[in-house]
Enzyme design. Structure first.
Site, PDB file in Angstrom:
ATOM      1  N   ASP A  71       0.825  -1.213   0.000  1.00  0.00           N
ATOM      2  CA  ASP A  71       0.000   0.000   0.000  1.00  0.00           C
ATOM      3  C   ASP A  71       0.857   1.260   0.000  1.00  0.00           C
ATOM      4  OD1 ASP A  71      -2.793  -0.452  -0.195  1.00  0.00           O
ATOM      5  OD2 ASP A  71      -2.695  -1.511   1.708  1.00  0.00           O
ATOM      6  N   PRO A 191     -24.256  -5.675   7.079  1.00  0.00           N
ATOM      7  CA  PRO A 191     -22.838  -5.890   7.418  1.00  0.00           C
ATOM      8  C   PRO A 191     -22.162  -4.590   7.871  1.00  0.00           C
ATOM      9  CG  PRO A 191     -23.369  -6.981   5.351  1.00  0.00           C
ATOM     10  CD  PRO A 191     -24.568  -6.154   5.719  1.00  0.00           C
ATOM     11  N   GLY A 355      13.303 -11.310  -7.891  1.00  0.00           N
ATOM     12  CA  GLY A 355      12.855 -12.568  -7.297  1.00  0.00           C
ATOM     13  C   GLY A 355      13.944 -13.155  -6.415  1.00  0.00           C
ATOM     14  N   CYS A 382      16.843  -6.312 -11.078  1.00  0.00           N
ATOM     15  CA  CYS A 382      17.418  -7.001  -9.920  1.00  0.00           C
ATOM     16  C   CYS A 382      17.785  -8.450 -10.280  1.00  0.00           C
ATOM     17  CB  CYS A 382      16.488  -6.892  -8.722  1.00  0.00           C
ATOM     18  SG  CYS A 382      17.401  -7.025  -7.196  1.00  0.00           S
ATOM     19  N   LEU A 383      16.976  -9.458  -9.849  1.00  0.00           N
ATOM     20  CA  LEU A 383      17.288 -10.825 -10.275  1.00  0.00           C
ATOM     21  C   LEU A 383      17.293 -10.892 -11.802  1.00  0.00           C
ATOM     22  CD1 LEU A 383      17.758 -13.789  -9.366  1.00  0.00           C
ATOM     23  CD2 LEU A 383      15.306 -14.137  -9.602  1.00  0.00           C
ATOM     24  N   HIS A 508      15.769  -1.238  -8.246  1.00  0.00           N
ATOM     25  CA  HIS A 508      14.352  -1.397  -8.611  1.00  0.00           C
ATOM     26  C   HIS A 508      13.765  -0.070  -9.083  1.00  0.00           C
ATOM     27  CE1 HIS A 508      13.607  -5.485  -6.987  1.00  0.00           C
ATOM     28  NE2 HIS A 508      14.668  -5.192  -6.249  1.00  0.00           N
ATOM     29  N   GLU A 510      11.040   0.456 -10.438  1.00  0.00           N
ATOM     30  CA  GLU A 510       9.570   0.508 -10.325  1.00  0.00           C
ATOM     31  C   GLU A 510       9.084   1.272  -9.090  1.00  0.00           C
ATOM     32  OE1 GLU A 510      11.455  -2.166  -9.890  1.00  0.00           O
ATOM     33  OE2 GLU A 510      10.593  -3.625  -8.489  1.00  0.00           O
TER      34      GLU A 510
HETATM   35  N1  GLN Z   1      17.757 -12.753  -5.135  1.00  0.00           N
HETATM   36  C1  GLN Z   1      18.599 -11.704  -5.643  1.00  0.00           C
HETATM   37  C2  GLN Z   1      19.437 -11.081  -4.547  1.00  0.00           C
HETATM   38  O1  GLN Z   1      19.143 -11.223  -3.389  1.00  0.00           O
HETATM   39  C3  GLN Z   1      17.773 -10.665  -6.340  1.00  0.00           C
HETATM   40  C4  GLN Z   1      16.848  -9.920  -5.418  1.00  0.00           C
HETATM   41  C5  GLN Z   1      15.724  -9.202  -6.137  1.00  0.00           C
HETATM   42  O2  GLN Z   1      15.436  -9.462  -7.299  1.00  0.00           O
HETATM   43  N2  GLN Z   1      15.063  -8.314  -5.438  1.00  0.00           N
HETATM   44  O3  GLN Z   1      20.408 -10.428  -4.827  1.00  0.00           O
END
Ligand code: GLN
Length: 535
Positions: A71, A191, A355, A382-383, A508, A510
């Site tokens: 949020d 409700p 991820g 990132c990943l 990131h 985003e």
């Molecule tokens: N798992 C990877 C790391 O810890 C990427 C993390 C992610 O994508 N936020 O570096």
């Protein structure tokens, strides 16, 4: 003096309390008040950082490195303010503080109790947000539903704040559900009556009801709710389901809920400066074109796990008057598929977001490989960046065993590895590399073309890094390291100049995109994808 708006929820979860709180904040800001937002989450985790995204949705990260509820992402996107560690308070954080104080002897002699010790700590967090932000109005959303055992100490703390500050300085908005009974074709108020009764049993009379309903409510129904819930009729506000969440502030504006709050606060009702938001809605309602973007991830069954990424794609689409249709591709399923042409048939661009863990990574690497060799615009986050480097090392540089020590701790080719200062860390919670870090961008690169500046600050959430030992060989094969954190000598952005649009970041992006200000990396990715339109 700071005034306080509290947003509670009744009947069921998922009614859009976060959007309600964000919309109120947007309107109050538009009327020239300085607003600050915070969310109380009654769960016992200290933060959501250790929760499975499929259960909880994305973890949003603030600039100062707080891992927070999703949020907070809505809040930042609606009010375009950077929030901080005072913006997300969990029961875990409160209990931790109370227990630490008890051990230090700060309550010496006392029996430590939910009331007043836990409730005082909660009140402190509300007041601290007001003092540190110097806001005119702090808006606090309380997670969960009235009646939950977990949230009762939060509600008691708010009751005390209402008593201490008085009606001129506090306003309670209760978000509730008006269900529609098919068959009899009726909207039902019971409700809501029951949940307001629960709230009043805890000592709080709401000042306004925001009624989530599939169709507008009648005058009769509003009269009934007003009388049974002791809420003035004009403060019973419909929140009819909408196609696009960015419409909600305008709906609330038309129903004057911001004016109702300001009147109770005895604050001037300044002119609302919301033309920019009305323009946004016009754009969103009139998108001329559409494209498909394939989002490859392992948490795709819950779209909220990628909420900020999905919103950022849409924001960039608004700029080009293009609707973004996301094709949610499960990376694990991709592993057994041979015919990727079929999966990505309509994809004008491919994105691989962040991820954790090894499940599904070979599927993501396959998708990255497909984007690279077929010249499909690609954005890795990132990943997604780490796997882009692994794919390039394996398939372009011939380092067949290239991997990350996250997936294989004893690999001979640790092209992605733990940072030295991460190696001694044992606790999982709050120990990733978090929040803002600077990045220097190389001139004459795609990254520079996107950002148009050399020094940027972006938010991070990761533990592993590109291993600089492999830099030379990757560069020799055509990869460009276009963004570097110079303090720690860490790679932040990679790109492949021989490809029409292949870029990936360790941070990131985003978290910094806004509906009226798309992030530069998403902007250029969507622009390239539109140029490559498939359907
Ligand atoms: N798992 C990877 C790391 O810890 C990427 C993390 C992610 O994508 N936020 O570096």
């Amino acid at each position: 003096m700071t005034k306080y708006v509290f947003v509670t929820g009744g009947v069921v979860s998922g009614l859009g309390k976060g959007i309600t709180a964000s919309s109120l904040a947007l309107l109050l800001k538009a009327r020239n008040y300085k607003v600050f937002m915070q969310k109380f989450d009654p769960y016992i985790n200290v933060d959501p950082g250790t929760m499975n995204p499929i259960q909880h949705g994305e973890v949003f990260v603030t600039y100062d490195g707080c891992e927070t509820d999703l949020d907070l992402g809505h809040y930042e996107r609606f009010i375009d303010e950077e929030l901080n560690y005072t913006s997300n308070i969990t029961s875990g954080k409160i209990f931790k503080t109370v227990i630490e104080k008890e051990r230090k002897g700060e309550y010496l002699g006392a029996t430590v109790q939910m009331v007043p010790h836990v409730t005082n700590e909660i009140k402190n967090k509300v007041y601290e947000a007001g003092i540190s932000s110097k806001a005119d109005i702090v808006i606090t959303e309380i997670g969960g539903t009235i009646g939950d055992i977990e949230s009762s100490s939060f509600i008691e703390a708010l009751r005390q704040i209402q008593y201490e500050q008085g009606e001129k300085n506090t306003f309670f908005v209760h978000t509730t559900l008006i269900p529609y009974i098919y068959g009899s074709g009726e909207l039902k108020t019971k409700p809501t009556q029951n949940s307001v009764k629960d709230l009043r049993n805890m000592g709080i009379r709401p000042n306004a009801l925001v009624c989530r309903t599939p169709i507008p409510t009648s005058e009769n129904l509003k009269n009934k709710l007003s009388l049974y819930c002791s809420v003035p009729k004009e403060n019973v506000i419909d929140a009819v389901d909408v196609k696009n969440i960015y419409q909600i502030p305008i709906n609330f504006y038309n129903k004057k809920i911001d004016e109702i709050i300001l009147k109770q606060f005895e604050l001037p009702i300044n002119k609302a400066n919301i033309k920019y938001w009305e323009d946004l809605i016009k754009t969103v309602d009139d998108l001329k074109d559409e494209i498909e973007i394939a989002l490859v991830g392992k948490y795709v069954e819950l779209h909220d796990a990628y909420l900020s990424v999905a919103e950022s794609l849409k924001h960039a689409g608004y700029k080009y008057k293009t609707k973004i249709n996301i094709n949610w591709v499960d990376s694990e399923e991709l592993e057994s598929k041979d015919n990727l042409e079929k999966v990505f048939k309509n994809a004008s661009g491919i994105i691989v977001p962040g991820g954790f863990g090894s499940r599904g990574i070979e599927g993501k690497i396959k998708a990255i490989n497909f984007a690279r060799i077929n010249n499909i615009p690609f954005l890795g986050i990132c990943l997604g960046m780490q796997l882009s480097v692994i794919e390039f090392a394996r398939n372009v540089c011939g380092i067949k065993e290239a991997t990350s020590t996250e997936f294989d701790a004893v690999t001979n080719e640790p092209i992605i590895d733990l940072m030295a200062d991460q190696k001694s860390i044992v606790n999982m919670g709050g120990t990733l590399r978090l929040g803002n870090y600077p990045c220097k961008i190389k001139k004459d690169t795609l990254a520079y073309k996107d950002y148009k500046q050399e020094n940027i600050l972006e938010r991070h959430r990761h533990r592993y890094e590109f291993n600089n030992k492999y830099k030379e060989i990757l560069e020799q094969n055509g990869m460009v390291f276009s963004g570097i954190n110079e303090d720690a000598n860490l790679v932040e952005i990679i790109e492949i100049p021989s490809h029409p649009h292949f870029i990936a970041s360790q941070f990131h992006p985003e978290f910094k995109s806004r509906p009226t200000k798309p992030h530069p990396l998403f902007d250029s990715f969507i622009k390239a994808s539109i140029d490559n339109k498939k359907i």
